[in-house]
Structure formats: structure tokens, C-alpha cells
Design a protein around this motif. Structure first.
Motif, PDB file in Angstrom:
ATOM      1  N   LEU A 344      -8.609   9.722  -7.829  1.00 44.90           N
ATOM      2  CA  LEU A 344      -8.752  11.280  -8.213  1.00 44.90           C
ATOM      3  C   LEU A 344      -8.670  12.173  -7.205  1.00 44.90           C
ATOM      4  O   LEU A 344      -8.044  13.139  -7.383  1.00 44.90           O
ATOM      5  N   MET A 345      -8.985  11.767  -5.742  1.00 46.00           N
ATOM      6  CA  MET A 345      -8.616  12.656  -4.802  1.00 46.00           C
ATOM      7  C   MET A 345      -7.136  12.940  -4.568  1.00 46.00           C
ATOM      8  O   MET A 345      -6.639  13.942  -4.013  1.00 46.00           O
ATOM      9  N   LEU A 346      -6.525  11.851  -4.578  1.00 47.48           N
ATOM     10  CA  LEU A 346      -4.996  11.519  -4.457  1.00 47.48           C
ATOM     11  C   LEU A 346      -4.428  12.575  -5.556  1.00 47.48           C
ATOM     12  O   LEU A 346      -3.590  13.240  -5.336  1.00 47.48           O
ATOM     13  N   GLU A 347      -4.701  12.495  -6.731  1.00 42.89           N
ATOM     14  CA  GLU A 347      -4.166  13.128  -7.909  1.00 42.89           C
ATOM     15  C   GLU A 347      -4.597  14.549  -7.772  1.00 42.89           C
ATOM     16  O   GLU A 347      -3.594  15.529  -8.031  1.00 42.89           O
ATOM     17  N   LEU A 348      -5.792  14.976  -7.265  1.00 41.09           N
ATOM     18  CA  LEU A 348      -6.242  16.503  -7.002  1.00 41.09           C
ATOM     19  C   LEU A 348      -5.267  16.910  -6.092  1.00 41.09           C
ATOM     20  O   LEU A 348      -4.637  18.228  -6.226  1.00 41.09           O
ATOM     21  N   THR A 349      -4.714  16.481  -4.987  1.00 40.91           N
ATOM     22  CA  THR A 349      -4.073  16.686  -3.866  1.00 40.91           C
ATOM     23  C   THR A 349      -2.616  17.009  -4.464  1.00 40.91           C
ATOM     24  O   THR A 349      -1.807  18.049  -4.196  1.00 40.91           O
ATOM     25  N   GLN A 350      -2.060  16.120  -5.164  1.00 48.56           N
ATOM     26  CA  GLN A 350      -0.989  16.349  -5.814  1.00 48.56           C
ATOM     27  C   GLN A 350      -0.718  17.348  -6.831  1.00 48.56           C
ATOM     28  O   GLN A 350       0.430  18.173  -6.981  1.00 48.56           O
TER      29      GLN A 350
END
Length: 762
Positions: A344-350
Motif C-alpha cells: 500500500l505504501m508503494l502504491e500510495l507513492t506511485q
């Protein structure tokens, strides 16, 4: 969370992983039985004292509860079980390279001793159903034989590979147990001596064992572990370490049995039987060589017995409370939550980067200057992954027998995006046991779109991946493609699954269009390109129409166009001939369906012919199928193998007699040399010189006999494989009847009858 053993003790001997079993030799108490690394059998009997000193075998007492049995042969497998229906006492079965010994430990009795032609690799004692007496099932290089308590051979099954494991399990749930064989790369199921089904794997099977009444677990030699429910694989995992043994036991007290796995590293996994999730881990002092479930302490419930290579024995009992929720909470659930958080953190950054990119593009306005737009994006960040919302990944699978010798997997996008990399996951396709192929497109393909400012708006990226499929089995392809833009350094992952048909490595001799073809079109194509059909063939009759046959061809071969008979062709046609090219060796395959429902398969490869017959029978739900076959090249080779085998067996008898004479001569020379020390010292050196020469001759004879034995085993393997492939040209009771005739002809050493049975059935 850890689970402490209920009891533990040490045998103080190094044990082998060839066999660790538990037997109730007095019909009441369990005794641990194992093969040591010094080629002896050790029996730990905590509650029973056996009268070992009167045994005809070499027994020695190490401790008051441990005895050792010495066998003058290389032990390869052991098993325990009730072999006599008249007694509840279990027997000990010992398999070696050349013979089988059945020993009744409690009564100190040798039940029978039998020579065998092939080395024993695995054994099990059990019953198939209530109407049949118990049998000893012995697996070897290419055969499985069943013996009763008298040593009579009751069952004979021929397979195409080494049998590494045997178990009895109600696979098809008809209340009768089937014989399950773990072979080189398949799990084969037999109803008595009749073949039913096979399950494909990508490595040799090390062990198979039932998990309760519904599940079947397996271990492969490459570190893979999995579970089947009927013919469906529920789960499978692969580890760098290799699993050595497994058992089924409710250690956590959940009311449902877990699968217990022992590993070479000393780790013991407790996993959920249906999902494969790790519920608990235990650590043993050394490599785990055996896991058994038995009432070892004489209590009211069974224990889980863990035996290590160093002779350490630990016993575990089921928990009185349900530990499954506690183990899941402290282990897998926390790991799953951490993995979800990271994702989720990676998706949020993207999403944040994409939002900034979209805002920048909006500020550029309606300008058609794509260079200005790209410069504006780069001034924000290079860490973005904006692709059109309608981006799709397209997969095309094809073969071209006129140019290529492989299956081509074409992967492309439907717009200006590029493919950075492709990962293909598949079992048993890639060399050296690998399961993954990573493909990167050439850099000039990626950079070619940057030569012009608007080229990325027009170009379409694509990759073609050639695959060599080694076997005629269905293959599941799991494809992951990294798709993005030429300017960004983050990519969207597209995942697709495709299945290659069973006979995907065959192609039409000419590339044709993708529209459906009639029977006349396919037959004419065969006339134009295949002038000399193979002389070898198998012919049989089915009760199906040509439409059903066309469905089989369309589903099992990778053709560019389906075969669809027209309304007039379905009722009025002479024959449909499908000619194909085998992409592995460029040999022809011709399959002809006649209007009277006779099918003719022409190929020089008898194994391929058998695979086609079995696939057709399974597709058309045919339980019994007779056929007639002719394979001249196979018959010629079979005759050569049989003649050579007979010559080697005669040579083996001569060598055995010669070695026996030399051994007796060596004994006589030793006695004479010892006597000469008293009577005539002058002859002492002569006797010892002659003894040295005799010993050298014995060593030479032993080497020749060993080479002779290895060659005999190789020839037996090839002969049995040929018989197995010939058996697969028939289905059901016809195949079983043919194998019975084979057995009679082999016992009579009648080569002409063997060939006649191979070519004509029914």
C-alpha cells in the motif's frame, strides 16, 4: 510458539534415510525399526523382549531395549505390516539389490526369501480391498510386484521410470484403494494392474503419502512439496532445502490433521493440509530421516515420532487446546499485514507521483508540443508510471513448422506503451530444473521510439519468446509483463495465464490462415506436403463422430485454425487426414479418422503413439480400447535387447560359478598356508603367492560381474519401458490382459510370442 517433545531418547547410531518404520511385531506394542548407515537394521523395542540369541540371523543386543539385525546384502528399503490374514502380528520386509526377505520378528522366523532381478527401491505392505489378502508391494527400476505371505507373485505392473515410492490410497473414492506410484516425473495411479490416471510433476517424486481419507501429499527431489485432492493440486511450494519425509498428525489440537514435513536442514514444518500455510516450526538436532504416527508409549492416543540422522528420537503428542489460532496470529498473519502495508505504501507513492504528472500535463494546456510536455513532466520527477487507461496486454501463441522448431509466445501492447521485461513461470519447461524465464527486449527496440518526438504515440512494443516444450504434457504459463512509457522508470505489472495444449510441439506443414478449415482443406494439405507417411502405426475403433474427433484435435494441438466439418461433410466423407510435423525432431505424424470411426495413427515413435491413444481415450471417456499395432523398428530393437539380455544372464551364471570356485580355492589356500607353518615352512610363501594371485582373479571377476549386472539392469529397464509403451496402445482391461500375456511370455522367454502380443491385441 514452540512445542516441546513429550519424550526423547537416543539410539547412538547414525541412521540412513532409506527406511525408518514402526512395526507391531507382537501385535500390541510398537517397535522403531531403521536402517543404519553401516547397512544394518536396528530395532528399538521398549516394551517387548525378543529372543534374539537363538536367531538364525546375526542379532546383537546393544542395549536392553535395542537389537540389531545384520543382513549380508546392501539394504535398500524396509517395510512393516500385516502380511498374513490369520495373524495380527506385523512382519518386517527387507529389500536389497538382489532379493527380498520377509522376517517375523516376534517368532524369530524367516517367512520367505526370494531372489529378484531388479534392485528394490521402495516397499509397502497393505490390502487393496477386503476381498483381497494383504500383499507386499515392491517397487524397482521399472516394475512393481506384489507378493503374498507365501512369496508367490500375485501382481505385476510395468512403468516407464524408476519407482521411488508406493502408497495405497482411495484416489477415486470408490471405497477401494488404488496403487499410487511416485516415479521419475509423474504420479501414476493403478486399479490393481490397470492404469487409471497420471499426475504430472517436473522432478522425480521422492515420497507420496495419504493425508487422511481425501488428500494425497507428495515430496519431489528438487525441494517441492504439495498436496492433491483427487486430480486437482491444492497447493505446492518449493524450497532451497529438500524435504525428506512427511506425516499426517493433529499436533496443534485443532481437530484437523496437519501435514508434518521433515527437512534435510533439521527443520520440521507444521502446515495446513489444504492451504500449505506454515502454522508452526520445530527444530531437530540434525537431518530428519523419519516421521511416523503410532501409539509408541502404550497410551490411548497416537504420538508423532521424529527420528534424525544422528539417532535422536523425539515424540510429540497432540495439544489439549487448539493452538492453531495462536500460531497463525503470531506468525503468518503478522507477515501478511506487513506485506500488505509495504504494498500500500508503494502504491500510495506511485499515485502521488502520477497525480503530480497529471497536474503538470493539465497546466501545459492543449499544446500539441509533446516535447514541451515531456520536459514539464521531467522537471517534476522521473518517478512516474502514467499509461493510458485502455492499455491491454495481448498474447499470441503459435507454431510454424516451416521455419521454427519451438512454440512462439508473442507478447505485445495495444498502444504506444513499451514492454520493459517479461517473466514467464512454468513447470518442467526450462533447462536445469528452472521454473522462471526472464526476457528483456533489445535496447534498440525501446529506444527506437525516441528518434522522433511523436514516435511513442504511434509505435507498439512487442516481444516474441520461443519455448522448447520437452514433453507432451499440458503446460500452464504464468506471464508477467512490465509495461510503461519510455520516459518513466516505473512500470505497471500485467499478469496473464495461458495453457499450452498437450501436443503443442506439433505444427502443420504449411502456415494457414486463422479462419476455420473444412475436412477437405486439411486432407488436401496433407496430400500436398506429406508424401511418405511413417510405416509404423496403431489402429483402433471408437464410437464417436468426426465432430468429436475434430474437437480433440483443436483442443490438444496448437493449430492456427480450428477444424470444423461443414454440414454436408459431417455425414458424407471418406476420411479426415491430419498431417503434422514434430518440432523436436522434424518427424511426421499422420492421424486419420475414417467414416466408419476407425482411427489410424502413423508415427515411428511408439511412446508418442501411446500418449495419443491415452489422450483420445480420456477425452472420449473410453474405459476399454483394443487396438492393432505395427512398429518394425521397435520390434527389431526389442529382439536385439532380448537376445543380448539372455546372453548376459548366461554369462552371469558362469561368472557366479567361477567366483564360487575361486572363493573355495582361496579358503583352501588359507588353510594350507596355516598348516604349513607347522608342517613345512618352505611351502608357506608358495601358498601365499598363489593366494594373492587367486585374490587378484577374484577382484577381476567381481569387476566383470559388476559390469555385467549393471548392463543387465540397463537392458531390463529398456525392455520394460518398451513393454510399457506398447501397453499404452491399449486402454483398460485390454491393456491389463495384454500385460498378463506379456508376463507369461517373459517367463517362457518366448520372444516371438512377445512380439505377437505387442502387435496384435484382441
Amino acid at each position: 510458539m514452540n512445542c516441546k517433545p513429550t519424550f526423547s531418547f537416543s539410539i547412538d547410531m547414525k541412521l540412513s534415510d532409506k527406511g525408518v518404520v514402526v512395526g507391531k511385531y507382537d501385535a500390541v506394542n510398537s517397535s522403531l525399526t531403521a536402517i543404519t548407515q553401516s547397512n544394518k537394521i536396528i530395532i528399538h523395542s521398549p516394551y517387548t523382549r525378543y529372543n534374539m540369541f537363538n536367531s538364525q540371523k546375526a542379532w546383537s543386543e546393544i542395549k536392553k531395549d535395542i537389537g540389531m539385525l545384520s543382513v549380508n546384502y546392501t539394504i535398500t528399503a524396509i517395510a512393516t505390516g500385516k502380511l498374513s490374514s490369520e495373524s495380527d502380528k506385523e512382519y518386517l520386509a527387507i529389500g536389497t539389490e538382489n532379493n527380498i526377505l520377509i522376517y517375523q520378528v516376534d517368532d524369530n522366523l524367516e517367512v520367505f526369501f526370494k531372489d529378484v532381478s531388479e534392485s528394490i527401491r521402495c516397499m509397502i505392505i497393505g490390502t487393496i480391498d477386503n476381498s483381497h489378502p494383504p500383499l507386499l508391494f515392491c517397487g524397482s527400476n521399472t516394475t512393481v510386484k506384489g507378493y503374498n505371505v507365501k512369496g508367490d507373485e500375485i501382481l505385476w505392473i510395468v512403468t516407464s521410470g524408476v519407482v521411488n515410492s508406493i502408497t495405497l490410497f482411495d484416489f477415486n473414492r470408490d471405497n477401494d484403494k488404488e496403487i499410487i506410484l511416485g516415479c521419475n516425473d509423474k504420479i501414476r495411479i493403478y486399479k490393481q494392474d490397470r492404469f487409471i490416471r497420471e499426475l504430472n510433476e517436473n522432478a522425480p517424486v521422492k515420497q507420496i503419502a495419504p493425508l487422511g481419507l481425501q488428500l494425497l501429499a507428495f515430496i519431489l527431489k528438487n525441494g517441492t512439496v504439495g498436496v492433491y485432492e483427487e486430480h486437482l493440486r491444492l497447493w505446492r511450494i518449493k524450497s532451497k532445502s529438500t524435504a525428506t519425509c512427511l506425516a499426517c498428525y493433529d499436533l496443534l489440537g485443532s481437530g484437523t490433521d496437519q501435514i508434518i514435513l521433515g527437512w534435510e536442514s533439521g527443520k520440521i514444518d507444521i502446515r495446513d493440509s489444504r492451504s500449505g500455510d506454515v502454522l508452526m516450526k520445530l527444530i531437530s538436532p540434525s537431518k530428519v530421516v523419519g516421521l511416523m504416527v503410532t501409539n509408541y508409549r502404550g497410551t490411548e492416543k497416537d504420538d508423532l515420532i521424529c527420528v534424525t540422522e544422528q539417532g535422536e528420537v523425539q515424540g510429540y503428542t497432540s495439544s489439549n487446546i487448539n493452538l492453531a489460532p495462536l500460531t497463525a496470529a503470531e506468525g503468518s498473519q503478522i507477515q501478511e499485514l506487513l506485506a500488505v502495508k509495504q504494498k500500500l505504501m508503494l502504491e500510495l507513492t506511485q499515485y502521488e507521483n502520477n497525480l503530480r504528472v497529471n497536474e503538470t500535463l493539465a497546466n501545459v494546456g492543449s499544446s500539441e508540443d509533446s516535447i514541451a510536455a515531456m520536459n514539464a513532466i521531467k522537471s517534476i520527477s522521473n518517478d512516474f508510471a502514467v499509461i493510458p487507461a485502455n492499455t491491454r496486454l495481448q498474447i499470441a501463441i503459435s507454431t510454424d513448422g516451416t521455419k521454427q522448431s519451438s512454440v512462439e509466445i508473442g507478447i505485445s501492447t495495444n498502444n504506444s506503451t513499451i514492454i520493459k521485461a517479461v517473466i514467464i513461470f512454468a513447470d518442467g519447461v526450462f533447462p536445469n530444473g528452472n521454473e522462471t524465464l526472464i526476457v528483456h527486449p533489445p535496447m534498440n527496440r525501446i529506444n527506437s521510439g525516441m528518434s522522433m518526438a511523436n514516435s511513442r504515440l504511434n509505435g507498439v512494443s512487442s516481444i516474441v519468446v520461443p519455448l522448447q516444450i520437452p514433453k507432451d504434457d499440458p503446460v500452464d504459463l504464468h506471464i508477467k509483463a512490465f509495461v510503461g512509457t519510455a520516459e518513466g522508470n516505473q512500470y505497471h505489472v500485467f499478469e496473464l495465464n495461458r495453457q499450452l495444449p498437450r501436443f503443442s510441439m506439433f505444427s502443420l506443414p504449411e502456415r494457414i490462415s486463422g479462419s476455420p478449415k473444412s475436412l477437405a482443406d486439411i486432407t488436401q494439405l496433407s496430400k500436398d506436403h506429406i508424401t511418405n507417411a511413417p510405416d509404423s502405426y496403431v489402429k483402433f475403433k471408437v464410437s464417436e463422430r468426426v465432430n468429436r474427433f475434430c474437437m480433440f484435435i483443436n483442443q490438444n494441438f496448437l493449430l492456427p485454425a480450428d477444424i470444423e466439418p461443414s454440414s454436408t461433410e459431417s455425414d458424407s466423407f471418406d476420411f479426415l487426414k491430419v498431417s503434422l510435423i514434430h518440432l523436436r525432431d522434424r518427424t511426421p505424424l499422420v492421424i486419420t479418422f475414417y467414416n466408419d470411426s476407425n482411427i489410424l495413427i502413423q508415427t515411428e515413435n511408439i511412446e508418442l503413439a501411446g500418449n495419443l491413444v491415452q489422450a483420445l481415450a480420456q477425452f472420449m471417456n473410453i474405459a476399454n480400447l483394443e487396438s492393432a499395432a505395427s512398429f518394425p523398428s521397435v520390434v527389431t530393437k526389442f529382439r536385439e535387447l532380448f537376445d543380448k539380455l539372455q546372453g548376459l544372464q548366461e554369462s552371469s551364471n558362469v561368472l557366479r560359478t567361477d567366483m564360487a570356485l575361486k572363493i573355495n580355492l582361496a579358503k583352501i589356500l588359507v588353510f594350507r598356508a596355516e598348516d604349513s607353518k607347522i608342517t613345512n615352512m618352505d611351502k608357506l610363501s608358495n601358498y601365499y603367492n598363489e593366494l594373492i594371485l587367486t585374490n587378484d582373479e577374484l577382484m577381476t571377476s567381481f569387476k566383470i560381474r559388476s559390469e555385467n549386472y549393471n548392463e543387465v539392469q540397463r537392458l531390463l529397464t529398456e525392455i520394460n519401458q518398451t513393454l510399457y509403451h506398447a501397453q499404452r496402445l491399449r486402454v483398460g482391461s485390454a491393456a491389463a490382459k495384454m500385460m498378463s500375456s506379456y508376463k507369461e511370455a517373459l517367463e517362457q522367454k518366448n520372444i516371438e510370442k512377445l512380439i505377437q502380443i505387442m502387435e496384435i491385441s484382441g
